[in-house]
Design an enzyme around this catalytic site. Structure first.
Site, PDB file in Angstrom:
ATOM      1  N   CYS A  79       0.828  -1.213   0.000  1.00  0.00           N
ATOM      2  CA  CYS A  79       0.000   0.000   0.000  1.00  0.00           C
ATOM      3  C   CYS A  79       0.857   1.255   0.000  1.00  0.00           C
ATOM      4  O   CYS A  79       1.801   1.381   0.785  1.00  0.00           O
ATOM      5  CB  CYS A  79      -0.917  -0.006   1.225  1.00  0.00           C
ATOM      6  SG  CYS A  79      -2.016   1.422   1.300  1.00  0.00           S
ATOM      7  N   CYS A  90      -2.921  -0.733   8.728  1.00  0.00           N
ATOM      8  CA  CYS A  90      -2.258  -2.024   8.466  1.00  0.00           C
ATOM      9  C   CYS A  90      -0.820  -1.954   8.957  1.00  0.00           C
ATOM     10  O   CYS A  90       0.123  -1.948   8.161  1.00  0.00           O
ATOM     11  CB  CYS A  90      -2.296  -2.358   6.983  1.00  0.00           C
ATOM     12  SG  CYS A  90      -3.942  -2.552   6.288  1.00  0.00           S
ATOM     13  N   CYS A 136      -7.266   1.688  -0.944  1.00  0.00           N
ATOM     14  CA  CYS A 136      -7.181   0.909   0.290  1.00  0.00           C
ATOM     15  C   CYS A 136      -7.203  -0.568  -0.079  1.00  0.00           C
ATOM     16  O   CYS A 136      -8.024  -1.003  -0.888  1.00  0.00           O
ATOM     17  CB  CYS A 136      -8.346   1.234   1.224  1.00  0.00           C
ATOM     18  SG  CYS A 136      -8.335   0.257   2.742  1.00  0.00           S
ATOM     19  N   GLN A 175     -19.150  -9.823  12.006  1.00  0.00           N
ATOM     20  CA  GLN A 175     -17.706  -9.987  11.895  1.00  0.00           C
ATOM     21  C   GLN A 175     -17.217  -9.407  10.568  1.00  0.00           C
ATOM     22  O   GLN A 175     -17.774  -9.688   9.507  1.00  0.00           O
ATOM     23  CB  GLN A 175     -17.334 -11.472  11.980  1.00  0.00           C
ATOM     24  CG  GLN A 175     -17.530 -12.086  13.353  1.00  0.00           C
ATOM     25  CD  GLN A 175     -16.440 -11.694  14.345  1.00  0.00           C
ATOM     26  OE1 GLN A 175     -15.497 -10.975  14.010  1.00  0.00           O
ATOM     27  NE2 GLN A 175     -16.553 -12.171  15.568  1.00  0.00           N
ATOM     28  N   TYR A 223     -24.003 -12.641  24.791  1.00  0.00           N
ATOM     29  CA  TYR A 223     -23.524 -11.587  23.891  1.00  0.00           C
ATOM     30  C   TYR A 223     -23.749 -12.045  22.445  1.00  0.00           C
ATOM     31  O   TYR A 223     -22.861 -11.988  21.606  1.00  0.00           O
ATOM     32  CB  TYR A 223     -22.043 -11.286  24.143  1.00  0.00           C
ATOM     33  CG  TYR A 223     -21.691 -11.044  25.591  1.00  0.00           C
ATOM     34  CD1 TYR A 223     -21.812  -9.782  26.175  1.00  0.00           C
ATOM     35  CD2 TYR A 223     -21.234 -12.089  26.395  1.00  0.00           C
ATOM     36  CE1 TYR A 223     -21.472  -9.567  27.499  1.00  0.00           C
ATOM     37  CE2 TYR A 223     -20.908 -11.891  27.725  1.00  0.00           C
ATOM     38  CZ  TYR A 223     -21.031 -10.632  28.280  1.00  0.00           C
ATOM     39  OH  TYR A 223     -20.711 -10.438  29.607  1.00  0.00           O
ATOM     40  N   ASP A 277     -19.249 -14.651  23.923  1.00  0.00           N
ATOM     41  CA  ASP A 277     -18.434 -13.870  22.982  1.00  0.00           C
ATOM     42  C   ASP A 277     -18.562 -12.399  23.346  1.00  0.00           C
ATOM     43  O   ASP A 277     -19.216 -11.613  22.647  1.00  0.00           O
ATOM     44  CB  ASP A 277     -18.916 -14.129  21.550  1.00  0.00           C
ATOM     45  CG  ASP A 277     -18.038 -13.459  20.496  1.00  0.00           C
ATOM     46  OD1 ASP A 277     -16.999 -12.882  20.869  1.00  0.00           O
ATOM     47  OD2 ASP A 277     -18.402 -13.502  19.310  1.00  0.00           O
ATOM     48  N   CYS A 333     -12.065 -11.331  21.426  1.00  0.00           N
ATOM     49  CA  CYS A 333     -11.248 -10.493  20.554  1.00  0.00           C
ATOM     50  C   CYS A 333     -10.150  -9.793  21.347  1.00  0.00           C
ATOM     51  O   CYS A 333      -9.422  -8.959  20.804  1.00  0.00           O
ATOM     52  CB  CYS A 333     -12.113  -9.458  19.832  1.00  0.00           C
ATOM     53  SG  CYS A 333     -13.001  -8.346  20.938  1.00  0.00           S
TER      54      CYS A 333
END
Length: 470
Positions: free
Chosen positions: A77, A86, A179, A302, A331, A401, A428
């Protein structure tokens, strides 16, 4: 009183030792303190100029490279280094997975201080670029100038930008040309909006002065090929609003859902705002293993659709369902995991705090002809209690979750009180997951662990843990 300037120190020939938190790398200064350095790779040898000094660490930037790491690759990129999206794009994907796996292990071991089984191999993403299904961009009436542009000496006028926030700078926007995170037509749509807005003198937002028409752009795509575009306006100018929306409808007839929001608040969150449908329908459809899920402008889903499928397969496998179990899905969000495991369960009960998400879950279950899922709304620490268990039955398996902050201590206490045979904990944030696992360690043993990489080129990683009663 003027602010005391931070002393800038240059450390020479510093070897980058490890990948640290939040995508930065770690080195050691001659005085033994840690140095956090962005845009370098473990194995690089660099000169570092510090810009922040604290009691236990420095923050700095590499100003000269003496040796390049064997782990280093060329970023694809053009915006790498300025954009914070990133941060690991200069590191080989094999090494990204290594450091993500290491972070999960270190968090569970050091924070959780629990006995761990051998990890199952981290599950890498098949696609490492163009994998996101949702991107949000911000408008600005004064684009961020890169250090190279500033150093060039060329006088730059005040130009509009449509792109991403510069890391740690809430009011600075980097103008993005291409992007590599979301598939087309994402780049085409964004670039055409900027071009059309500039040609027609539509004002871009100024976050400091709180003025300007165009505020944010959200693009959602699905594996089904459907596309959602939502423009956020700071105020309502019907003529200019319809000018842009009509252009989008005509230029991109493949947009499934074209929507807008008029938001005059100080912040640009849309969750308390009315989303107006301009063309098409107010949702797009995602598909997974024959199941269809509607996603609206406010839905959580997601962001890596293909890898979400892999994550859910690991979750279902860990749940060890035989077809008769009562499963609680805490959740539950829009009920994706609940519905994904439902065909192997007797019944699934989903709980979620966001009312709109529960409405989506119910609609999706109806669309998928699923009759063994029930969904309830409420704050988890208040809803998940003795009365709830008495009403809906004692679960055999619990899937949880939670958000990045992990589970509330009252929810953990209730899990221990319920004592389900198996708990599958999807996270996460392995640091808060480790904290919660430590609280349950006297009653539950960790049987399996598998990190799942949902976000290539970044430091983020999901982790799935199976717990069984001791």
């Amino acid at each position: 009183m003027s602010r005391k300037k931070t002393e800038r120190i240059v450390f020479e020939n510093v070897e980058v030792l490890d990948a640290g938190a939040k995508g930065v790398s770690v080195a050691k200064a001659p005085d033994g303190k840690v140095i956090f350095i962005p845009n370098v790779v473990p194995g690089d040898v660099v000169d570092v100029q510090t810009f922040k000094k604290r009691k236990a660490y420095y923050e700095g930037k590499a100003v000269n490279f003496h040796k390049y790491s064997e782990q280093r690759i060329e970023p694809v990129c053009e915006h790498f280094g300025a954009c914070g999206g990133c941060k690991w794009q200069n590191m080989s994907y094999t090494q990204q997975l290594f450091y993500k796996n290491q972070e999960v292990f270190n968090n569970l071991k050091r924070i959780g201080k629990i006995e761990l089984p051998d990890f199952e191999p981290i599950l890498g993403s098949k696609e490492t670029l163009f994998y996101r299904n949702k991107m949000e961009f911000s408008f600005s009436n004064a684009r961020w100038l890169t250090p190279e542009e500033v150093a060039s000496g060329v006088e730059m006028g005040k130009e509009n930008a449509l792109g991403f926030h510069i890391p740690k700078m809430w009011d600075k926007i980097l103008d993005i040309q291409k992007c590599h995170l979301q598939q087309d037509p994402s780049n085409d749509i964004r670039n055409e909006i900027r071009r059309f807005a500039n040609e027609n003198n539509l004002s871009f937002f100024n976050p400091r002065d709180q003025e300007g028409l165009l505020r944010t752009l959200m693009i959602r795509t699905a594996s089904t090929g459907e596309v959602m575009v939502m423009i956020q306006f700071f105020y309502d100018n019907k003529e200019e609003r319809e000018l842009l929306m009509n252009f989008l409808a005509e230029r991109f007839p493949n947009i499934t859902s074209l929507q807008y929001v008029v938001n005059g608040k100080a912040n640009d969150t849309i969750y308390d705002q009315d989303v107006v449908l301009y063309k098409g329908r107010d949702y797009i459809l995602e598909e997974m293993e024959g199941l269809k899920f509607s996603i609206n402008a406010k839905s959580f889903y997601q962001t890596n659709s293909e890898q979400a499928y892999e994550l859910y397969k690991v979750t279902r496998d860990y749940a060890g369902l035989t077809g008769s179990e009562l499963v609680y899905d805490l959740y539950t969000g829009t009920g994706t995991i609940a519905q994904f495991v439902s065909k192997k369960a007797g019944k699934v009960v989903g709980v979620e705090a966001v009312p709109e998400a529960i409405e989506d879950a119910k609609l999706n279950a109806e669309r998928n002809n699923i009759t063994n899922c029930e969904f309830f709304v409420g704050d988890m620490k208040n809803v998940f209690n003795d009365d709830f268990i008495a009403t809906h039955g004692h679960p055999d398996v619990i899937i949880t979750d939670p958000p990045r902050d992990g589970m509330h201590k009252d929810v953990v206490e209730m899990l221990l009180k319920v004592g389900a045979k198996r708990i599958v904990y999807v996270s996460c944030n392995s640091a808060t997951q480790a904290r919660d696992l430590a609280l349950m360690d006297h009653m539950y043993k960790v049987i399996k662990v598998r990190p799942v990489d949902m976000f290539p080129q970044t430091h983020h990683v999901e982790n799935v843990v199976l717990l069984e009663l001791r």
